[in-house]
Design a protein around this motif. Sequence first.
Motif, PDB file in Angstrom:
ATOM      1  N   ASP A  28      -8.528   3.655 -19.193  1.00  0.00           N
ATOM      2  CA  ASP A  28      -9.158   3.720 -17.873  1.00  0.00           C
ATOM      3  C   ASP A  28     -10.078   2.525 -17.646  1.00  0.00           C
ATOM      4  O   ASP A  28     -10.113   1.948 -16.549  1.00  0.00           O
ATOM      5  N   ALA A  33      -7.006   7.941 -20.756  1.00  0.00           N
ATOM      6  CA  ALA A  33      -6.313   7.471 -19.549  1.00  0.00           C
ATOM      7  C   ALA A  33      -6.194   8.541 -18.468  1.00  0.00           C
ATOM      8  O   ALA A  33      -5.194   8.571 -17.754  1.00  0.00           O
ATOM      9  N   GLU A  34      -7.187   9.375 -18.307  1.00  0.00           N
ATOM     10  CA  GLU A  34      -7.099  10.432 -17.297  1.00  0.00           C
ATOM     11  C   GLU A  34      -6.906   9.850 -15.894  1.00  0.00           C
ATOM     12  O   GLU A  34      -6.057  10.319 -15.126  1.00  0.00           O
ATOM     13  N   GLU A  35      -7.673   8.841 -15.535  1.00  0.00           N
ATOM     14  CA  GLU A  35      -7.548   8.232 -14.210  1.00  0.00           C
ATOM     15  C   GLU A  35      -6.221   7.498 -14.066  1.00  0.00           C
ATOM     16  O   GLU A  35      -5.554   7.567 -13.026  1.00  0.00           O
ATOM     17  N   VAL A  36      -5.830   6.792 -15.100  1.00  0.00           N
ATOM     18  CA  VAL A  36      -4.555   6.059 -15.071  1.00  0.00           C
ATOM     19  C   VAL A  36      -3.394   7.028 -14.874  1.00  0.00           C
ATOM     20  O   VAL A  36      -2.492   6.792 -14.058  1.00  0.00           O
ATOM     21  N   GLU A  46      -9.533  -0.383 -14.794  1.00  0.00           N
ATOM     22  CA  GLU A  46     -10.569  -0.641 -13.787  1.00  0.00           C
ATOM     23  C   GLU A  46     -10.944  -2.120 -13.775  1.00  0.00           C
ATOM     24  O   GLU A  46     -11.092  -2.729 -12.712  1.00  0.00           O
ATOM     25  N   THR A  99     -11.050   2.000 -23.735  1.00  0.00           N
ATOM     26  CA  THR A  99     -10.268   3.054 -23.104  1.00  0.00           C
ATOM     27  C   THR A  99      -9.298   2.425 -22.110  1.00  0.00           C
ATOM     28  O   THR A  99      -9.568   1.348 -21.553  1.00  0.00           O
TER      29      THR A  99
END
Length: 274
Positions: free
Chosen positions: A186, A215-218, A190, A184
């Motif tokens: 993300d 890529a929700e966090e990205v 990380e 992923t």
Amino acid sequence: MSATLRMLKWSLSLDRQLIFAVGGVPLSAKLSLLFHKYLRYLAGRLGVGGGRAKSLMVFGRRFCYNEPLAVASLQRVYCAAHGLRDLLPERPVVLDVGANIGQFNFFSSHYLAARRVISIEPDPGSFELLAANALRSSDCRRCAVSDQEGEVLFHVACESTQLSSYLPQPDAGYRDSYPVPARTLDGIAEELEVGEIDLLKIDTEGSEYDVLKSAEEVLSRTRLVLIEMSVFRECSGNLFRIGSFLEERGFRLVHLAAGEEGRPRDLDALFQRA
């Protein structure tokens, strides 16, 4: 119109764009690139040099490649993406998914003056050249990006490695297929301790929607998204799903370009955080 004439028309259009639209590069450097583009393409068509990796000086830096059209593909990046410099801060951070041999990494470090470029490419042969062309090889990862960690079957296109993907097209020809690790976005960000991202570029020949889902966090800390959106081809999510996905996460469409008229297989889209 024959395929050769279409390619020549496309190439001459790129030449005009490079000379008249792309600022900040000396004319002599542009003309040198064009000379070597046609020289290396003819050499490749004539079989001179075989399949060995090659290199040439482009804009004061060495560019490594292994396909006759690789120099033209680097030129296309400059012609299509030079306007990004007006939208990005100085010394941006760029995340490049589907990096191939490093065309966008080269452009980002040279033209955008990026302070960091993270590039991801699953094909081993392309990855070797990517590492050679990259701003920092330690910021390159050899894997596919998917919405699930694991493994995918990667298909290598006959025409050009730029058309390779883990989502095969019914009308495309492939010379090889093999499993590659899938991660992923993300997870990769990380691992590499990537913070704020000024530009996320995604070009994965049909699997772009899977990349976004990973890529929700990205995306929550990304300023601009440059993405290839599928139209008339097999894909994990077409332009409507991708557009809706990004709009729901606070992005708005600011630019759209079709590679061909009539029935384009894809569109290049730029989204900006609202």
